[in-house]
Design an enzyme around this catalytic site. Structure first.
Site, mmCIF file in Angstrom:
data_model
loop_
_atom_site.group_PDB
_atom_site.id
_atom_site.type_symbol
_atom_site.label_atom_id
_atom_site.label_comp_id
_atom_site.label_asym_id
_atom_site.label_seq_id
_atom_site.Cartn_x
_atom_site.Cartn_y
_atom_site.Cartn_z
ATOM 1 N N GLY A 191 0.738 -1.153 0.141
ATOM 2 C CA GLY A 191 -0.071 0.139 -0.038
ATOM 3 C C GLY A 191 0.957 1.384 -0.022
ATOM 4 N N GLU A 252 -8.419 -3.582 2.832
ATOM 5 C CA GLU A 252 -7.344 -3.729 3.702
ATOM 6 C C GLU A 252 -7.694 -4.250 5.245
ATOM 7 O OE1 GLU A 252 -5.328 0.059 4.406
ATOM 8 O OE2 GLU A 252 -7.224 1.222 3.701
ATOM 9 N N ILE A 255 -4.599 -6.486 11.450
ATOM 10 C CA ILE A 255 -4.650 -7.581 12.043
ATOM 11 C C ILE A 255 -4.255 -7.333 13.548
ATOM 12 C CG2 ILE A 255 -3.876 -9.856 12.221
ATOM 13 C CD1 ILE A 255 -3.331 -9.778 9.259
ATOM 14 N N TYR A 263 3.970 -9.440 3.120
ATOM 15 C CA TYR A 263 4.056 -8.982 1.783
ATOM 16 C C TYR A 263 4.123 -10.291 0.978
ATOM 17 C CZ TYR A 263 4.243 -4.188 3.092
ATOM 18 O OH TYR A 263 3.967 -2.933 3.528
ATOM 19 N N LYS A 279 -15.088 7.280 6.284
ATOM 20 C CA LYS A 279 -15.626 8.804 6.467
ATOM 21 C C LYS A 279 -14.271 9.410 6.158
ATOM 22 C CE LYS A 279 -17.031 11.931 10.060
ATOM 23 N NZ LYS A 279 -16.882 12.066 11.582
ATOM 24 N N PHE A 281 -12.196 12.280 7.451
ATOM 25 C CA PHE A 281 -11.857 13.094 8.461
ATOM 26 C C PHE A 281 -11.177 14.403 8.337
ATOM 27 C CE2 PHE A 281 -12.623 8.654 9.970
ATOM 28 C CZ PHE A 281 -13.477 8.774 11.090
#
Ligand SMILES: Cc1cc2nc3c(=O)[nH]c(=O)nc-3n(C[C@H](O)[C@H](O)[C@H](O)COP(=O)(O)O)c2cc1C
Ligand SMILES: Nc1ncnc2c1ncn2[C@@H]1O[C@H](COP(=O)(O)OP(=O)(O)OP(=O)(O)O)[C@@H](O)[C@H]1O
Length: 308
Positions: A191, A252, A255, A263, A279, A281
């Site tokens: 990411g 995503e 954990i 990866y 949302k 923010f």
């Protein structure tokens, strides 16, 4: 489970007698599980092999490639799930234009060539070109055991209602329909590293199959299964509007109590409960505060389905 590939307009001479259930079985939901159990039971009584007849592809994906038709499972997951309920042999009908053009009468001839002792089908099962064949037609030509439909809250459990529920984020209803949590598997990709470096919540970004239904955009309580172990997780499906907005939908998972480099590794994400919408923010700090609340919700949650 042994798999036999079957093509339209070819002749087969199968010697091994089976009791075979028939259908597409997307999601292998509780209705399908019931049908499969009846098949396994009947095969046992008769001393025959329990089998299933299914299609290699969702017919609408083949007939209308321009439509964005998604399924609950890919073929590997579907066959794996069917096998896990005791089916030992699968006739996988290769679904292409030729198969779509097989009339209901010819489809029955194809079934007859597969050496089936008894066909097991739900009462609404249809087959053949334009879905013209039904179980009344089938039972006139072959021994057929017709199974009444399993319902939940007064509604027939079906792959279609499960897909509609996923699109609304109703993953708890879906769990009840499947007796499992809805699961997506995929490889962990890179990411933007914002989660680990700026938020304190590292996330595994999952590369998912684009033909599989993604639940509604939002945040979910769930689990991650990695190398046979199950971990609590909080999952986000969305565009990450606060930091580094993405045009595509990312999946995503953060954990909990986990600190390994994964990866390129394959994992399964399970969806237990829809928590909130995604949302935008006003600041990174507000997002972190929300993530602190989300993680607490996961810790407080009681998972009801134990077995994976
Ligand atoms: C459980 C969870 C909830 C999230 N909720 C939001 C949200 O409401 N709004 C938002 O903009 N991003 C949300 N995110 C996305 C984070 O902004 C994202 O994890 C971050 O951008 C890290 O991305 P990266 O993995 O590419 O570094 C959420 C992520 C997770 C794991
Ligand atoms: N709720 C149910 N109870 C019992 N049998 C079912 C149920 N749903 C489907 N079946 C049967 O299981 C087999 C496979 O079902 P199939 O995947 O074709 O349908 P479905 O789950 O109703 O999906 P769709 O919503 O796409 O029609 C068929 O024989 C079908 O009649």
């Amino acid at each position: 489970m042994k798999i036999f590939d079957i093509y339209a307009n070819k002749h087969y001479q199968v010697m091994n007698k089976t009791v075979a259930c028939i259908g597409f079985f997307d999601g292998v939901h509780v209705g399908h599980q019931h049908l499969i159990k009846q098949t396994v039971e009947l095969a046992k009584q008769k001393g025959l092999t329990p089998a299933c007849i299914t299609l290699s592809r969702e017919p609408l994906q083949v007939l209308y490639p321009e439509r964005d038709i998604k399924t609950i499972m890919d073929i590997e997951q579907r066959l794996q799930a069917i096998g896990s309920y005791g089916i030992q042999q699968c006739y996988l009908l290769h679904f292409d234009q030729a198969m779509a053009n097989v009339s209901a009468a010819d489809f029955i001839e194809l079934l007859k060539s597969l050496c089936i002792d008894t066909i097991v089908a739900g009462e609404d099962f249809r087959f053949g070109k334009q879905n013209k064949g039904d179980v009344l037609m089938l039972e006139k030509q072959m021994p057929t055991k017709i199974i009444p439909l399993v319902e939940l809250y007064g509604q027939k459990i079906s792959s279609t209602t499960i897909i509609e529920a996923l699109e609304k984020g109703e993953v708890e209803y879906v769990s009840s329909c499947m007796n499992r949590y809805y699961a997506i598997d995929g490889f962990v990709i890179h990411g933007n590293k914002v989660g680990s470096t700026k938020l304190g919540y590292p996330t595994a970004n999952i590369e998912y199959n684009p033909f599989i239904v993604l639940p509604r955009v939002g945040v979910y309580i769930g689990r991650v299964i990695y190398e046979g172990k199950t971990y609590r997780a909080m999952i986000n499906i969305g565009h990450n509007p606060t930091i580094n907005r993405r045009d595509f939908l990312s999946l995503e998972a953060h954990i909990l109590d986990f600190d390994q480099d994964i990866y390129g590794k394959r994992l399964v994400v399970e969806f237990s409960k829809y928590l909130r919408y995604e949302k935008k923010f006003n600041s990174k700090e507000e997002l972190i505060e929300q993530l602190d609340n989300d993680v607490q919700s996961v810790r407080d949650y009681t998972y009801e389905i134990r077995n994976v």
